[in-house]
Design an enzyme around this catalytic site. Structure first.
Site, PDB file in Angstrom:
ATOM      1  N   ILE A 179     -10.286   1.847  -3.017  1.00 11.04           N
ATOM      2  CA  ILE A 179      -9.643   2.412  -1.718  1.00 11.04           C
ATOM      3  C   ILE A 179      -7.599   1.957  -1.833  1.00 11.04           C
ATOM      4  CG2 ILE A 179      -9.994   0.793  -0.142  1.00 11.04           C
ATOM      5  CD1 ILE A 179     -10.656   4.540   0.524  1.00 11.04           C
ATOM      6  N   HIS A 184      -5.017   5.369  -1.080  1.00 10.73           N
ATOM      7  CA  HIS A 184      -5.672   5.718   0.289  1.00 10.73           C
ATOM      8  C   HIS A 184      -5.025   4.669   1.245  1.00 10.73           C
ATOM      9  CE1 HIS A 184      -8.620   5.739   3.710  1.00 10.73           C
ATOM     10  NE2 HIS A 184      -8.793   7.184   3.332  1.00 10.73           N
ATOM     11  N   ASP A 185      -5.421   3.503   1.206  1.00 10.26           N
ATOM     12  CA  ASP A 185      -5.007   2.432   2.117  1.00 10.26           C
ATOM     13  C   ASP A 185      -3.532   1.827   1.787  1.00 10.26           C
ATOM     14  OD1 ASP A 185      -7.622   2.973   3.313  1.00 10.26           O
ATOM     15  OD2 ASP A 185      -8.387   0.814   3.051  1.00 10.26           O
ATOM     16  N   THR A 186      -3.031   2.445   0.925  1.00  8.66           N
ATOM     17  CA  THR A 186      -1.678   1.977   0.518  1.00  8.66           C
ATOM     18  C   THR A 186      -0.687   2.995   0.411  1.00  8.66           C
ATOM     19  OG1 THR A 186      -2.411   2.096  -1.787  1.00  8.66           O
ATOM     20  CG2 THR A 186      -2.879  -0.312  -0.903  1.00  8.66           C
TER      21      THR A 186
END
Ligand SMILES: *[C@@H]1O[C@H](CO)[C@@H](O)[C@H](O)[C@H]1NC(C)=O
Ligand SMILES: *[C@@H]1O[C@H](CO)[C@@H](O)[C@H](O)[C@H]1NC(C)=O
Ligand SMILES: *[C@@H]1O[C@H](CO)[C@@H](O)[C@H](O)[C@H]1NC(C)=O
Ligand SMILES: *[C@@H]1O[C@H](CO)[C@@H](O)[C@H](O)[C@H]1NC(C)=O
Length: 304
Positions: A179, A184-186
């Site tokens: 992720i 997505h989270d970065t």
């Protein structure tokens, strides 16, 4: 009589163990899914620019819907069956995917999942960097309810190095970064830096470059108001080495990820949207097989 029987056994046996078909344009395909990035943002990223010079830019390629999960489902099943969320979903054993067509012709496949807690893990995990919504394989009973099959095919990404060392890169690989690595989270810069570090050794590894097509794509555009769901897709690998630095402006979607596989090996189709105007075949493959792609002047909105 005995001879006749033996002969017909031999015919049956050779049909069952028939050699895999020859690929028209490549022998291995390695699909990598990144996350949630508009075309223009990926295109302006410096790591992507560097990678583009080594491959083929597909500048008219589109995600199919929102949010993430249905795009992954569609990329292997040829439909997203009205899935409209990232919650765990399950398709009974009447639902085939591209890997059933692949295995039916003695070709090999694997889903490489970064940080999956164990091979064929089917739970939902909140602790790890693995997210089930980005692993379409475990949502299909034909895979997840067949333990022998599932454990050997939906594997931790660390298995890739073992497979390469062993000279057994599958014909079809689907690689899901964790992720963070998928952006997505970065950010896209984080994802492209990870991607460059991941691909650089592979793109000089003879056990990886065995007439291999690498497809780097994103699941969906970040901007939900973009009806075209325009995303950047990039082809790399020795299967396209003569096309380095070129752009292909044919209209493609994630359904093309299936048609480009089935067309290359003559696998038939799933009878869903993997056939038709949303499923043009990547043109270097279409050129090799004589497949006729179509113009798509009025595509449906793809941001449902
Ligand atoms: C992959 O497919 C080709 C035909 O395109 C075949 O010759 C080769 O043995 C296959 N590789 C693996 C690892 O199964
Ligand atoms: C499990 O999958 C394998 C193919 O990988 C297949 O040969 C076998 O028939 C499947 N078993 C069941 C019970 O469907
Ligand atoms: C190495 O590859 C062969 C098929 O090419 C396979 O039968 C064998 O199990 C593999 N070994 C390991 C350790 O993955
Ligand atoms: C495919 O063939 C067409 C028509 O000959 C040609 O214009 C195009 O450059 C080819 N594309 C690729 C990727 O080989």
């Amino acid at each position: 009589m005995l001879l006749k029987t033996l002969a017909s056994f031999a015919v049956l046996a050779s049909a069952a163990l028939a050699a895999p078909p020859k690929g028209a344009a490549y022998d291995h395909v390695f699909v990598i899914f990144l996350e949630n990035t508009d075309y223009s943002l990926a295109y302006s990223d410096s790591n992507f620019q560097a990678l583009l010079s080594q491959g083929v830019l597909l500048d008219n390629y589109h995600g199919l819907t929102h949010p993430s999960q249905p795009n992954y489902i569609a990329a292997i099943a040829g439909d997203y069956f009205d899935v409209s969320s990232d919650s765990s979903t399950e398709f009974d054993s009447t639902y085939k995917t591209v890997v059933d067509l692949i295995e039916a012709k003695q070709l090999t496949w694997k889903g490489y999942m970064e940080d999956i807690p164990s091979a064929c893990y089917t739970g939902t995990s909140s602790k790890s960097l693995y997210y089930r919504k980005h692993d379409p394989f475990v949502s299909f009973d034909l895979i997840s309810k067949n333990m022998t099959r599932c454990i050997s095919h939906v594997v931790p990404a660390t298995q890739l190095q073992t497979d390469l060392n062993n000279g057994s890169l599958p014909n079809y690989s689907f690689y899901t970064p964790n992720i963070k690595n998928d952006g997505h989270d970065t950010t896209v810069a984080y994802a492209s830096q990870w991607l460059t570090g991941f691909l650089t050794p592979l793109l000089s590894n003879p056990n990886f470059l065995k007439n291999t097509l690498v497809v780097v794509t994103f699941d969906e555009a970040d901007d939900y108001s973009d009806e075209t769901n325009h995303i950047l897709t990039l082809l790399l690998g020795d299967a396209v080495s003569s096309l380095k630095g070129t752009t292909d402006d044919t209209y493609y979607t994630h359904y093309s990820l299936i048609s480009t596989v089935t067309n290359n090996w003559g696998l038939g189709n799933l009878g869903r949207n993997d056939v038709g105007q949303l499923a043009n075949v990547f043109s270097f493959v279409a050129n090799a097989t004589g497949y006729q792609n179509v113009a798509v002047p009025n595509p449906p909105p793809l941001n449902g």
